[in-house]
Design a protein around this motif. Structure first.
Motif, short mmCIF file in Angstrom:
data_model
loop_
_atom_site.label_atom_id
_atom_site.label_comp_id
_atom_site.label_asym_id
_atom_site.label_seq_id
_atom_site.Cartn_x
_atom_site.Cartn_y
_atom_site.Cartn_z
N ALA A 106 0.83 -1.19 0.00
CA ALA A 106 0.00 0.00 0.00
C ALA A 106 0.87 1.25 0.00
O ALA A 106 2.04 1.21 0.40
CB ALA A 106 -0.91 0.00 1.23
N PRO A 107 0.32 2.41 -0.42
CA PRO A 107 1.12 3.63 -0.47
C PRO A 107 1.77 4.00 0.86
O PRO A 107 2.92 4.42 0.89
CB PRO A 107 0.10 4.70 -0.91
CG PRO A 107 -0.91 3.94 -1.69
CD PRO A 107 -1.02 2.61 -1.02
N GLY A 108 1.04 3.85 1.96
CA GLY A 108 1.62 4.18 3.25
C GLY A 108 2.80 3.30 3.61
O GLY A 108 3.77 3.75 4.22
N GLU A 109 2.73 2.03 3.22
CA GLU A 109 3.84 1.12 3.49
C GLU A 109 5.04 1.46 2.63
O GLU A 109 6.19 1.43 3.11
CB GLU A 109 3.38 -0.32 3.21
CG GLU A 109 2.33 -0.80 4.20
CD GLU A 109 1.77 -2.15 3.82
OE1 GLU A 109 1.63 -3.00 4.72
OE2 GLU A 109 1.45 -2.36 2.64
N LEU A 110 4.81 1.79 1.38
CA LEU A 110 5.90 2.20 0.50
C LEU A 110 6.60 3.42 1.07
O LEU A 110 7.84 3.51 1.10
CB LEU A 110 5.37 2.46 -0.90
CG LEU A 110 6.38 2.91 -1.96
CD1 LEU A 110 7.46 1.86 -2.17
CD2 LEU A 110 5.66 3.21 -3.28
N PHE A 111 5.81 4.38 1.53
CA PHE A 111 6.36 5.60 2.12
C PHE A 111 7.20 5.27 3.35
O PHE A 111 8.30 5.81 3.54
CB PHE A 111 5.21 6.53 2.49
CG PHE A 111 5.63 7.90 2.93
CD1 PHE A 111 5.93 8.89 2.02
CD2 PHE A 111 5.71 8.20 4.28
CE1 PHE A 111 6.31 10.16 2.43
CE2 PHE A 111 6.09 9.48 4.70
CZ PHE A 111 6.39 10.45 3.77
N ALA A 112 6.71 4.37 4.20
CA ALA A 112 7.43 4.00 5.42
C ALA A 112 8.74 3.30 5.10
O ALA A 112 9.76 3.53 5.75
CB ALA A 112 6.55 3.12 6.30
N LEU A 113 8.73 2.43 4.10
CA LEU A 113 9.97 1.75 3.70
C LEU A 113 11.01 2.76 3.26
O LEU A 113 12.20 2.65 3.60
CB LEU A 113 9.69 0.76 2.59
CG LEU A 113 8.82 -0.45 2.94
CD1 LEU A 113 8.57 -1.29 1.70
CD2 LEU A 113 9.46 -1.29 4.04
N ARG A 114 10.60 3.74 2.49
CA ARG A 114 11.53 4.77 2.03
C ARG A 114 11.97 5.67 3.17
O ARG A 114 13.11 6.14 3.20
CB ARG A 114 10.89 5.56 0.90
CG ARG A 114 10.83 4.75 -0.40
CD ARG A 114 10.04 5.43 -1.48
NE ARG A 114 10.21 4.72 -2.76
CZ ARG A 114 9.37 4.82 -3.79
NH1 ARG A 114 8.31 5.59 -3.70
NH2 ARG A 114 9.59 4.15 -4.90
N GLU A 115 11.10 5.89 4.13
CA GLU A 115 11.49 6.67 5.31
C GLU A 115 12.61 5.97 6.07
O GLU A 115 13.48 6.61 6.65
CB GLU A 115 10.27 6.87 6.21
CG GLU A 115 10.50 7.80 7.39
CD GLU A 115 9.25 8.05 8.19
OE1 GLU A 115 9.35 8.67 9.25
OE2 GLU A 115 8.15 7.63 7.76
N MET A 116 12.60 4.64 6.06
CA MET A 116 13.66 3.87 6.72
C MET A 116 14.88 3.68 5.83
O MET A 116 15.84 3.01 6.23
CB MET A 116 13.12 2.51 7.17
CG MET A 116 12.17 2.59 8.35
SD MET A 116 11.75 0.96 9.02
CE MET A 116 10.61 0.36 7.77
N GLY A 117 14.86 4.26 4.64
CA GLY A 117 16.04 4.26 3.80
C GLY A 117 16.23 3.04 2.92
O GLY A 117 17.31 2.86 2.34
N PHE A 118 15.21 2.21 2.79
CA PHE A 118 15.36 1.03 1.93
C PHE A 118 15.28 1.44 0.46
O PHE A 118 14.55 2.36 0.08
CB PHE A 118 14.28 0.00 2.24
CG PHE A 118 14.53 -0.76 3.51
CD1 PHE A 118 15.44 -1.80 3.54
CD2 PHE A 118 13.88 -0.42 4.69
CE1 PHE A 118 15.69 -2.50 4.71
CE2 PHE A 118 14.12 -1.10 5.87
CZ PHE A 118 15.03 -2.15 5.88
#
Length: 858
Positions: A655-667
């Motif tokens: 989901a978009p929120g999960e994608l955003f969170a992954l990028r927030e963690m630098g993946f």
């Protein structure tokens, strides 16, 4: 039900049939809760639903940029002129098909209105969207010299900061301009509020009548012309990051939500309306139960219901009918519905605004659907007919709101003052009843929601580095929302506990106590109160953001005698040991971001036995920069590394929120889906696959299935979440673990027990669920990483058994919530039945997913 007028269901079967017969094709949208868009309940797409997110990385980077514009300027008089540079014309703008104003035409119109409006119209840039488009804030008011504007600022600050004095201040009573906020187009494919607002500004600019002059002398009208230009252009509900912005008002992950938050704090609207579509007849809040327990709901209901009646008269008075136009009479959910359109969660704009001082706040849903299927299938002439009706109705609601504010200015301002006074004084809430809110029919016990505010909250210092990093994040967020926080200058005792200097204290005797409590409290289990809810029912930044938060019920005879200073920003928490190898725990999303940065720079990092990262002393300079950026600590260690850590390149169907969170963690993340894999995907650029939706094994072609199987057989890892992740695990023949689905409507904060180890080491004791899942019949070698708590694991939210009695929280108690293992072919797999990345609510649980990705990729 209470003793007043009963609330019938919105439409009887006969009424629905009649409406369908009378309305043009597709004119009748299905009734649904706020922001319904004609499709009923709108949840952020979750496991097994819809398409996986495909958001470009640059949009996420822009949303995460702390250097984004901070909002309209302060100081100076009115008007405040800004010459806007129009963007290039975009013939693909979806507004054009509807005969509405494309985004690229808004700036020229606002430039013209500033000239037309003489000394009434001001325009400022309130920020930028995730897609990089400017957000325009228009102020319409009678001219003010710089001295007069300063006087308005003084009175506004007095109302918030010294409400008891403001209530007696003659100048406030006589001269304070009641602020009104009109928010438009927060859902990008609900367009017409923008056009109605532009017409309203033009009318107010040109009007020569006495009524308008008096209105602008006694109010300031603030107009957010389009809150979501990304979606307006693209014809999407969400912004460029795929976020539904009308779900972002407690976590404020997106720049558009932060811009509105800044407007709310700086302008302190007493009345606000939020323009949406499409529900026929026009839906005008206030809402059905349950009502947010942290509001001063008696003051809110008094004004919101009265303003709703005025908007209803104005909308119905336009003369549209079901027979002639397909337009049903307006509906007020509080009066006309039993449940299903609640104001419980603070995630929507009108449900957030009361915490910043609004005593009337409404979602307005205009009636004629023009988005989604209707947009693609109806003739242009019919779409434009509908859009014109919606624009007319939106304008009527705006004008009625201004009329109400002008007529009731004194009482509206007095009620805003009283809202802040109760908070500052620690006064009790006033339960709604026919006596406390006269003139509102049908108030019953089902409408009474109040809370027991604690005396204070304490965010302790020094319990752990994870807590310190999370505490700084939480405190920074509280301050950004204008919640008052103090930091203790020396050790102290409070509520029978001892605390170290540096601990943060939130005194709940403050004007915005409701906002402090809605963020920090555990919340309430409302499963027994109503049968259905619109969106999330439980949330708690106090439990889910990773910080330790203590509740202080009583302060003792000395009150809150804590020697402290007001916090403007959380104190830095970064640390790097001066010598030796360095240990970085991976319990916090900031620590994952720091690790990924080191790995991206080629630093040789190893994993220790407890799941931490061992960073060589040679990387101390890089560590120092990352400690400052993310607030994390690199402690000295003599631990030995047991295996190298490598960059986890993630292919994600999420989901978009999960994608955003992954990028927030630098993946490093590459979005994938069923369609992407079927088109041919190069698996050599991925180490691990993360699936929560949008990827179905059975819908893959032979070549795509073979390539995925080869990736998993060749050492590629799998992390799955929810039903979609569990289904892919089963279809691909990975772990032996039977998924059991709980009630699909359930959501909230739950207690969990962590086993430690590579996935849940250092994880908090609470997480979030949405359509919860658990695992049984575990095969040999399958490890339980996390279980649901015993008894009833739900702390706050709405989780009932399904109609057959199964799937409730007691069925989940003690069951495996997160499992891991290795497939027969050697692939490392982690499966989640929880929602640890949901819309930034459970930031404290993010690291579980980060650790799972590193574990599975390794």
């Amino acid at each position: 039900m209470g003793t007043g007028i009963p609330r019938p269901l919105l439409l009887t079967t006969a009424a629905v049939a009649s409406a369908l017969l009378l309305a043009p094709v597709d004119a009748l949208a299905r009734p649904g809760p706020p922001g319904g868009g004609g499709d009923g309940v709108h949840r952020e797409r979750s496991a097994g639903q819809g398409q996986a997110a495909r958001t470009p990385a640059k949009a996420a980077a822009r949303a995460l940029d702390a250097g984004a514009p901070s909002g309209p300027r302060r100081g100076g008089g009115y008007p405040r002129r800004t010459h806007l540079t129009p963007p290039a014309a975009n013939p693909a703008d979806k507004s054009l098909r509807l005969g509405l104003t494309p985004y690229h035409s808004i700036a020229p119109k606002l430039n013209a209105l500033q000239k037309l409006g003489g000394d009434r119209v001001s325009v400022e840039v309130a920020g930028k969207s995730a897609g990089g488009h400017q957000l325009y804030l228009v102020t319409v008011t009678a001219p003010e010299s710089e001295r007069q504007a300063r006087e308005q600022d003084r009175m506004r600050e007095l109302i918030e900061n010294a409400p008891a004095a403001a209530a007696k201040d003659r100048r406030v009573k006589a001269a304070y301009k009641a602020p009104v906020f009109i928010n438009n187009n927060i859902h990008g494919n609900e367009w017409e509020g923008t056009d109605a607002a532009l017409k309203l500004v033009e009318d107010l600019a040109k009007a020569k009548d006495r009524k308008t002059a008096e209105l602008l002398a006694r109010t300031r009208v603030y107009v957010n012309v389009t809150a979501n230009p990304d979606g307006r252009i693209a014809g999407t509900r969400a912004n460029a990051n795929g976020f539904d912005l009308n779900r972002d008002f407690i976590t404020a992950t997106q720049p558009e939500a932060r811009a509105i938050r800044r407007i709310a704090i700086d302008k302190q609207p007493a009345v606000m309306i939020d323009l949406h579509g499409y529900v026929n007849g026009t839906l005008i809040e206030p809402t059905t139960p349950p009502h947010g327990e942290n509001y001063e709901y008696d003051l809110f209901l008094k004004n919101s219901y009265a303003n709703a009646l005025g908007m209803e008269r104005a909308v119905n008075g336009l003369g549209y009918t079901a027979a002639k136009d397909g337009v049903e009479p307006a509906v007020i959910p509080f009066r006309d519905q039993e449940e299903g359109w609640d104001d419980w969660p603070p995630i929507f704009t009108p449900q957030y605004m009361p915490f910043q001082g609004a005593v009337a706040a409404h979602t307005i849903e205009f009636p004629m659907q023009v988005n989604n299927r209707a947009y693609d299938t109806l003739p242009i002439a019919e779409l434009r007919r509908r859009a014109a009706i919606n624009t007319d109705i939106a304008g009527a609601a705006m004008r009625a709101t201004l009329d109400y504010t002008a007529e009731k200015r004194s009482s509206v301002v007095a009620d805003q003052i009283e809202t802040f006074r109760r908070g500052a004084a620690g006064a009790a809430q006033v339960p709604v009843s026919s006596e406390t809110v006269p003139g509102v029919p049908g108030i019953g016990p089902e409408d009474v929601y109040t809370t027991d505010f604690p005396r204070a909250y304490v965010v302790p210092a020094g319990r752990s580095q994870r807590s310190a990093t999370a505490a700084a994040r939480l405190v920074g967020h509280l301050v950004a929302n204008d919640v008052r926080v103090e930091r203790a200058r020396r050790d102290f005792r409070l509520g029978g506990r001892s605390y170290a200097a540096g601990s943060y204290v939130v005194d709940m005797r403050q004007p915005k106590r409701g906002l402090a409590n809605v963020m920090l409290a555990a919340g309430r289990d409302i499963s027994a109160d109503v049968s259905t809810m619109y969106d999330i029912s439980g949330w708690s930044l106090g439990l889910l953001w990773g910080a330790s938060v203590d509740t202080v019920r009583t302060a003792g005879p000395g009150g809150l005698d804590v020697p402290g200073r007001t916090v403007r920003a959380a104190s830095p928490t970064g640390y790097v040991a001066p010598r030796g190898a360095l240990r970085l725990r991976l319990d916090d999303p900031g620590e994952l971001a720091a690790l990924n940065s080191l790995l991206r720079d080629g630093v040789q990092v190893r994993r220790t036995a407890d799941g931490s990262a061992l960073v060589p002393a040679s990387a101390r300079k890089k560590a120092a920069a990352l400690a400052g950026r993310y607030g994390v600590a690199f402690h000295a260690t003599k631990a030995k590394g047991v295996a190298p850590l490598h960059r986890a390149r993630v292919a994600a169907a999420v989901a978009p929120g999960e994608l955003f969170a992954l990028r927030e963690m630098g993946f490093d993340v590459t979005p994938v889906s069923t369609d992407v894999l079927n088109a041919g995907f190069d698996w050599s650029g991925a180490d691990v696959l993360f699936v929560s939706g949008g990827l179905e094994y059975g819908k893959l072609g032979a070549a795509a299935r073979g390539a995925l199987d080869a990736f998993l057989a060749g050492g590629g890892g799998l992390v799955g979440r929810g039903a979609a992740g569990a289904a892919l695990n089963a279809d691909a023949g990975m772990l032996a673990a039977k998924p059991v689905e709980g009630n699909g409507d359930a959501n909230g904060v739950v207690r969990v027990v962590n086993a430690g180890g590579p996935v849940t080491g250092g994880a908090p004791q609470h997480t979030f669920v949405y359509s919860p899942l658990w695992f049984t019949d575990l095969g040999p070698g399958v490890r339980v990483e996390q279980t649901y708590g015993a008894g009833n694991p739900l702390v706050s939210g709405h989780w009932r058994p399904a109609s057959d009695g199964a799937g409730g929280p007691r069925d989940a108690a003690g069951r495996a919530a997160v499992v891991s293992g290795t497939s027969a072919e050697g692939a490392k797999v982690v499966l989640f039945g929880t929602e640890p990345l949901f819309r930034a609510h459970p930031k404290g649980a993010y690291a579980q997913v980060g650790r799972a990705l590193l574990h599975s990729a390794g």
